[in-house]
Design a protein around this motif. Structure first.
Motif, PDB file in Angstrom:
ATOM      1  N   ASP A  66      -5.912 -24.343  22.604  1.00 21.02           N
ATOM      2  CA  ASP A  66      -6.525 -23.056  22.265  1.00 21.02           C
ATOM      3  C   ASP A  66      -7.916 -23.249  21.678  1.00 21.02           C
ATOM      4  OD1 ASP A  66      -4.998 -24.291  20.145  1.00 21.02           O
ATOM      5  OD2 ASP A  66      -5.533 -22.569  18.903  1.00 21.02           O
ATOM      6  N   LEU A  67      -8.261 -24.483  21.336  1.00 18.25           N
ATOM      7  CA  LEU A  67      -9.558 -24.789  20.747  1.00 18.25           C
ATOM      8  C   LEU A  67     -10.598 -25.046  21.835  1.00 18.25           C
ATOM      9  CD1 LEU A  67      -8.316 -27.346  18.051  1.00 18.25           C
ATOM     10  CD2 LEU A  67      -8.698 -24.874  17.756  1.00 18.25           C
ATOM     11  N   LYS A  68     -11.842 -24.742  21.544  1.00 18.99           N
ATOM     12  CA  LYS A  68     -12.903 -24.969  22.528  1.00 18.99           C
ATOM     13  C   LYS A  68     -13.061 -26.460  22.801  1.00 18.99           C
ATOM     14  CE  LYS A  68     -17.643 -23.690  23.692  1.00 18.99           C
ATOM     15  NZ  LYS A  68     -18.878 -22.949  23.262  1.00 18.99           N
ATOM     16  N   TYR A  69     -13.019 -27.262  21.747  1.00 22.83           N
ATOM     17  CA  TYR A  69     -13.100 -28.714  21.883  1.00 22.83           C
ATOM     18  C   TYR A  69     -11.945 -29.329  21.092  1.00 22.83           C
ATOM     19  CZ  TYR A  69     -17.847 -27.623  23.429  1.00 22.83           C
ATOM     20  OH  TYR A  69     -18.934 -27.094  24.093  1.00 22.83           O
ATOM     21  N   SER A  70     -10.910 -29.731  21.783  1.00 25.33           N
ATOM     22  CA  SER A  70      -9.738 -30.279  21.103  1.00 25.33           C
ATOM     23  C   SER A  70      -9.788 -31.803  21.079  1.00 25.33           C
ATOM     24  CB  SER A  70      -8.457 -29.835  21.807  1.00 25.33           C
ATOM     25  OG  SER A  70      -7.356 -30.557  21.303  1.00 25.33           O
ATOM     26  N   PRO A  71      -9.769 -32.423  19.898  1.00 27.05           N
ATOM     27  CA  PRO A  71      -9.775 -33.889  19.829  1.00 27.05           C
ATOM     28  C   PRO A  71      -8.488 -34.499  20.378  1.00 27.05           C
ATOM     29  CG  PRO A  71      -9.358 -32.943  17.656  1.00 27.05           C
ATOM     30  CD  PRO A  71      -9.719 -31.801  18.550  1.00 27.05           C
ATOM     31  N   TYR A  72      -7.412 -33.724  20.389  1.00 26.92           N
ATOM     32  CA  TYR A  72      -6.125 -34.231  20.873  1.00 26.92           C
ATOM     33  C   TYR A  72      -6.079 -34.277  22.399  1.00 26.92           C
ATOM     34  CZ  TYR A  72      -5.350 -32.284  16.229  1.00 26.92           C
ATOM     35  OH  TYR A  72      -5.479 -31.948  14.908  1.00 26.92           O
ATOM     36  N   TRP A  73      -6.859 -33.412  23.031  1.00 25.55           N
ATOM     37  CA  TRP A  73      -6.818 -33.254  24.479  1.00 25.55           C
ATOM     38  C   TRP A  73      -7.923 -34.021  25.178  1.00 25.55           C
ATOM     39  CZ3 TRP A  73      -3.544 -31.976  28.045  1.00 25.55           C
ATOM     40  CH2 TRP A  73      -3.956 -31.508  29.293  1.00 25.55           C
ATOM     41  N   ASN A  74      -8.936 -34.449  24.460  1.00 28.12           N
ATOM     42  CA  ASN A  74     -10.150 -34.993  25.055  1.00 28.12           C
ATOM     43  C   ASN A  74      -9.888 -36.156  26.015  1.00 28.12           C
ATOM     44  OD1 ASN A  74     -13.090 -35.189  25.281  1.00 28.12           O
ATOM     45  ND2 ASN A  74     -12.875 -37.075  24.100  1.00 28.12           N
ATOM     46  N   GLY A  75      -9.126 -37.159  25.570  1.00 30.56           N
ATOM     47  CA  GLY A  75      -8.872 -38.318  26.420  1.00 30.56           C
ATOM     48  C   GLY A  75      -8.086 -37.968  27.667  1.00 30.56           C
ATOM     49  N   ILE A  76      -7.099 -37.087  27.506  1.00 27.53           N
ATOM     50  CA  ILE A  76      -6.295 -36.656  28.648  1.00 27.53           C
ATOM     51  C   ILE A  76      -7.155 -35.876  29.634  1.00 27.53           C
ATOM     52  CG2 ILE A  76      -4.284 -35.297  29.356  1.00 27.53           C
ATOM     53  CD1 ILE A  76      -3.226 -35.755  26.460  1.00 27.53           C
ATOM     54  N   ASN A  77      -7.980 -35.000  29.105  1.00 28.61           N
ATOM     55  CA  ASN A  77      -8.831 -34.180  29.965  1.00 28.61           C
ATOM     56  C   ASN A  77      -9.824 -35.029  30.754  1.00 28.61           C
ATOM     57  OD1 ASN A  77      -9.501 -31.563  30.912  1.00 28.61           O
ATOM     58  ND2 ASN A  77     -11.306 -31.524  29.590  1.00 28.61           N
ATOM     59  N   ASN A  78     -10.346 -36.073  30.123  1.00 22.79           N
ATOM     60  CA  ASN A  78     -11.249 -36.976  30.842  1.00 22.79           C
ATOM     61  C   ASN A  78     -10.562 -37.592  32.056  1.00 22.79           C
ATOM     62  OD1 ASN A  78     -13.455 -36.598  29.188  1.00 22.79           O
ATOM     63  ND2 ASN A  78     -12.987 -38.331  27.844  1.00 22.79           N
ATOM     64  N   ASN A  79      -9.290 -37.944  31.875  1.00 18.09           N
ATOM     65  CA  ASN A  79      -8.547 -38.515  32.999  1.00 18.09           C
ATOM     66  C   ASN A  79      -8.231 -37.472  34.065  1.00 18.09           C
ATOM     67  OD1 ASN A  79      -8.459 -41.221  32.239  1.00 18.09           O
ATOM     68  ND2 ASN A  79      -6.627 -40.959  30.999  1.00 18.09           N
ATOM     69  N   ILE A  80      -7.878 -36.272  33.634  1.00 18.62           N
ATOM     70  CA  ILE A  80      -7.606 -35.196  34.594  1.00 18.62           C
ATOM     71  C   ILE A  80      -8.813 -34.966  35.500  1.00 18.62           C
ATOM     72  CG2 ILE A  80      -7.323 -32.680  34.790  1.00 18.62           C
ATOM     73  CD1 ILE A  80      -5.413 -32.809  32.435  1.00 18.62           C
ATOM     74  N   LYS A  81      -9.996 -34.963  34.909  1.00 18.86           N
ATOM     75  CA  LYS A  81     -11.215 -34.705  35.672  1.00 18.86           C
ATOM     76  C   LYS A  81     -11.489 -35.780  36.722  1.00 18.86           C
ATOM     77  CE  LYS A  81     -13.594 -32.106  32.027  1.00 18.86           C
ATOM     78  NZ  LYS A  81     -14.725 -32.108  31.063  1.00 18.86           N
ATOM     79  N   GLN A  82     -10.901 -36.970  36.521  1.00 24.04           N
ATOM     80  CA  GLN A  82     -11.150 -38.069  37.453  1.00 24.04           C
ATOM     81  C   GLN A  82     -10.168 -38.113  38.618  1.00 24.04           C
ATOM     82  OE1 GLN A  82     -12.290 -41.935  35.519  1.00 24.04           O
ATOM     83  NE2 GLN A  82     -11.854 -40.819  33.632  1.00 24.04           N
ATOM     84  N   VAL A  83      -9.094 -37.319  38.538  1.00 21.63           N
ATOM     85  CA  VAL A  83      -8.094 -37.318  39.611  1.00 21.63           C
ATOM     86  C   VAL A  83      -8.397 -36.164  40.557  1.00 21.63           C
ATOM     87  CG1 VAL A  83      -5.650 -37.193  40.193  1.00 21.63           C
ATOM     88  CG2 VAL A  83      -6.368 -38.284  38.045  1.00 21.63           C
ATOM     89  N   VAL A  84      -8.776 -36.481  41.773  1.00 19.58           N
ATOM     90  CA  VAL A  84      -9.107 -35.456  42.757  1.00 19.58           C
ATOM     91  C   VAL A  84      -7.880 -34.573  43.001  1.00 19.58           C
ATOM     92  CG1 VAL A  84      -9.816 -35.029  45.127  1.00 19.58           C
ATOM     93  CG2 VAL A  84     -10.845 -36.914  43.848  1.00 19.58           C
ATOM     94  N   GLY A  85      -8.082 -33.274  42.860  1.00 22.68           N
ATOM     95  CA  GLY A  85      -7.004 -32.328  43.095  1.00 22.68           C
ATOM     96  C   GLY A  85      -6.289 -31.879  41.835  1.00 22.68           C
ATOM     97  N   LEU A  86      -6.593 -32.524  40.697  1.00 23.32           N
ATOM     98  CA  LEU A  86      -5.936 -32.173  39.439  1.00 23.32           C
ATOM     99  C   LEU A  86      -6.923 -31.476  38.515  1.00 23.32           C
ATOM    100  CD1 LEU A  86      -3.032 -32.722  38.416  1.00 23.32           C
ATOM    101  CD2 LEU A  86      -3.954 -34.614  37.085  1.00 23.32           C
ATOM    102  N   SER A  87      -6.459 -30.462  37.791  1.00 23.88           N
ATOM    103  CA  SER A  87      -7.310 -29.768  36.835  1.00 23.88           C
ATOM    104  C   SER A  87      -6.436 -29.147  35.759  1.00 23.88           C
ATOM    105  CB  SER A  87      -8.139 -28.675  37.518  1.00 23.88           C
ATOM    106  OG  SER A  87      -7.324 -27.559  37.835  1.00 23.88           O
ATOM    107  N   VAL A  88      -7.053 -28.688  34.699  1.00 21.62           N
ATOM    108  CA  VAL A  88      -6.294 -28.048  33.624  1.00 21.62           C
ATOM    109  C   VAL A  88      -5.630 -26.773  34.115  1.00 21.62           C
ATOM    110  CG1 VAL A  88      -8.187 -26.648  32.722  1.00 21.62           C
ATOM    111  CG2 VAL A  88      -6.410 -27.463  31.159  1.00 21.62           C
TER     112      VAL A  88
END
Length: 206
Positions: A66-88
């Protein structure tokens, strides 16, 4: 048991470990607002506990989404962005243990037992109700793997799983779904594991 009943049991059985200061965080997304068939992967965290000055910090939505910049999600989100076809937008995110603890996962000697006995059976049933069994589970920490294996003695270390592009077959775990490591530790940033990244891509687009 529903999640409130599970929490009540935990308070009785682990009174010095369970913290009930805050409500259980909500998952991502609200499934009433989307088509569950749009989900390509289930991402699981361990629990919402983050201790600051001796007390848990409230997290309203899993991983602070729910946060604009979540420190808990940052590392996971970086990986999501690198997998073609995957997004939040096409992942379902939840914790295995939904309650807060009075210590963080790495210091919680009862975490695996609690996850295995109380939360995983409940979560398995819930996921089966919401999603087709072909949708894999991406786990963000080895603690979840320890709790989910049918035979914990068969645990494979993270580096071997990544190097050999291995997942945990549905017949080998309590969820009865394919489990795929998606660890949030910086060592497992997908930029360092290009072959594993392609392996993930094949799993979500098969």
């Amino acid at each position: 048991m529903n999640q409130s009943e599970i929490l009540n049991h935990l308070v009785v059985n682990y009174p010095n470990l369970i913290d009930v200061s805050f409500p259980i965080p909500s998952p991502h997304p609200d499934l009433s607002l989307i088509d569950p068939k749009s989900i390509k992967a289930i991402i699981l965290g361990a629990d919402p506990t983050h201790i600051v000055n001796g007390n848990p910090v409230e997290i309203k939505k899993v991983f602070g989404l729910d946060l604009k910049y979540s420190p808990y999600w940052n590392g996971i989100n970086n990986n999501i962005k690198q997998v073609v076809g995957l997004s939040v937008a096409n992942v379902y995110v939840q914790n295995v243990c939904r309650n807060y603890f009075k210590c963080e996962t790495s210091q919680n000697k009862d975490w695996v037992t609690i996850a295995r006995k109380y939360w995983i059976p409940f979560l398995k049933a819930e996921l089966n109700e919401k999603f087709d069994k072909s949708i894999p589970i991406f786990i963000t920490t080895e603690f979840i793997l320890s709790a989910a294996l049918n035979n914990p003695a068969k645990k494979i270390i993270a580096s071997e799983l990544y190097a050999n592009c291995k997942s945990i077959e549905k017949d080998d775990n309590l969820f009865e779904r394919e489990i795929i490591p998606f660890y949030r530790h910086f060592k497992y940033n997908l930029k360092n594991w290009p072959e594993y990244n392609m392996f993930l891509k094949s799993k979500i687009n098969s």
